[in-house]
Design a protein around this motif. Structure first.
Motif, mmCIF file in Angstrom:
data_model
loop_
_atom_site.group_PDB
_atom_site.id
_atom_site.type_symbol
_atom_site.label_atom_id
_atom_site.label_comp_id
_atom_site.label_asym_id
_atom_site.label_seq_id
_atom_site.Cartn_x
_atom_site.Cartn_y
_atom_site.Cartn_z
ATOM 1 N N PHE A 282 -1.998 6.913 9.338
ATOM 2 C CA PHE A 282 -1.004 5.747 9.757
ATOM 3 C C PHE A 282 0.305 6.566 9.447
ATOM 4 N N GLY B 274 1.058 -1.223 0.140
ATOM 5 C CA GLY B 274 -0.334 0.026 0.113
ATOM 6 C C GLY B 274 0.813 1.420 -0.004
ATOM 7 N N PHE C 103 -1.804 -5.485 2.849
ATOM 8 C CA PHE C 103 -1.696 -6.252 4.080
ATOM 9 C C PHE C 103 -2.310 -6.566 5.457
ATOM 10 N N TYR D 284 -3.946 6.221 15.979
ATOM 11 C CA TYR D 284 -2.886 5.889 16.206
ATOM 12 C C TYR D 284 -2.323 6.675 17.730
#
Ligand SMILES: *Cc1c(COP(=O)(O)O)cnc(C)c1O
Length: 374
Positions: free
Chosen positions: A88, A62, A185, A312
């Motif tokens: 991310f 990705g 992933f 996150y």
């Protein structure tokens, strides 16, 4: 709790699809063709058709999908690209490979996606494009983003890594901007048994450029027309993904059922639940809640055998590797607050509803324990 609940069980899908996956893998091994063969072309066609996109190009991850898309769009040193401050690391990472500058924008607090109202203030003469992220599987509000981009001559690359199969006003994400970038992933909604990614576009010329870029810029057997990369989806992963793609919608339905179960069991608890905006369909790659005493609750849950993750822990402008990029942390209130409050609970298609119940029971106990500790 007797057994605990894992955050994710990546072997469950293999056990269910074992015969079909083993046969697909065996076929590739026997074919002797491991790079850019018929599995990759077939996966590209099937994925494009699943999304109703014109072109799909398989790449190595990705992150590489984003990199190759940005290179194909002509991103150059000094170019500014607007993206979400809560995501991310991949987008600012690939921008910095190219000497381009991420310009972070805060998120909408309920969808965790780029707040389109804030775009205007981020525009400069150097702005080239926007990379909205469909975070956790929830689509970003694409209409105002596209309108702003068109008004200002900017391109839009959708980061769909967590959102394969999510829709925006009835269209699959990845087909609304100029380019859509997907990750395979293993933890994503459509996960390979290793790394993989896909670039999707309706622009034939862009697709052609990504095709060259992923394979050393090779224009034919002997010539390299442009400087490229080694970034191909491999035949084994493509064969595995073709088996799994047929189940993607069914798996998203399962994720949505589990999310519904969570929502009804957590009702009345002091927990901020994820929402689904009226404009789209959430693909629930993550089921992410907000908690005032997040870290204490997480620890209490762990003691009860419930595994969780924090996606996150830092807003992107606070990441040490991005510190030099001139970002002002104080400007990203919602991103900073989200980083402090979010907790992702276990969710995967094979998860059982008694496991959801166990997580919710654990969370209720953890919340009690945390409030006592105050
Ligand atoms: C996973 C992810 C990526 C990167 O994908 P890889 O295949 O791991 O390189 C990019 N953006 C987001 C939002 C992601 O979650």
């Amino acid at each position: 709790m007797e057994k605990g609940v894992p955050f994710l069980d990546l072997s469950a899908q293999y056990h269910i699809l074992r015969d079909e996956l083993d046969a697909a893998i065996r076929e590739v091994l026997q074919s002797g063709q491991f790079i850019l063969g018929r599995q990759v072309s077939a996966m590209e066609e099937e994925f494009a058709s699943y999304l109703a996109a014109a072109h799909a190009v398989g790449v190595a991850s990705g992150t590489d999908a984003l990199l190759l898309a940005l290179v194909a769009l002509g991103t150059r040193p000094g170019d500014e690209v607007i993206t979400s401050a809560f995501s991310f690391i991949a987008v600012p990472e690939v921008l910095s490979y190219l000497g381009a500058v991420p310009v972070f924008v805060d998120i909408h607090p309920e969808t965790y996606t780029l707040d389109a109202k804030l775009l205007e203030a981020s525009l400069t003469p150097r702005t080239r494009g926007i990379v909205p992220v469909h975070l956790f599987g929830h689509p970003a509000d694409m209409d105002p983003i596209m309108a702003f981009a068109r008004r200002n001559g900017l391109w839009v690359v959708e980061d769909c890594a967590q959102a394969a199969g999510a829709t925006y006003r009835g269209r699959k994400v990845g087909t609304i901007g100029d380019v859509g970038c997907f990750s395979f992933f293993p933890t994503k909604n459509l996960g390979a048994f290793g790394d993989g990614g896909m670039v999707v576009t309706s622009n034939e010329e862009l697709a052609g450029r990504v095709r060259l870029l992923r394979n050393h810029g090779a224009t034919d057997e002997h010539q390299h027309g442009i400087i490229g990369y080694n970034s191909r989806l491999d035949e084994l992963q493509a064969a595995i993904l073709r088996v799994k793609l047929k189940r993607l919608d069914e798996w998203i339905m399962a994720r949505r059922r589990l999310a519904g179960r969570y929502a009804s069991l957590l009702e009345g608890q002091p927990v901020g639940l994820p929402i689904e905006a009226s404009y789209g369909r959430h693909a629930y790659n993550q089921y992410t809640v907000r908690l005032q005493e997040r870290d204490g609750c997480r620890q209490a849950l762990r003691a009860l055998g419930v595994a969780t993750k924090v996606y996150y822990y830092l807003a992107l402008p606070s990441q040490p590797s991005l510190g030099g990029l001139g970002c002002r942390v104080g400007d990203f209130r919602e991103s900073v607050r989200a980083a402090r409050e979010v907790l992702s609970l276990p969710i995967y298609p094979e998860m059982r509803s008694d496991q959801v119940e166990a997580v919710c029971k654990g969370l209720a106990a953890a919340l009690k324990a945390c409030s006592r500790a105050d």
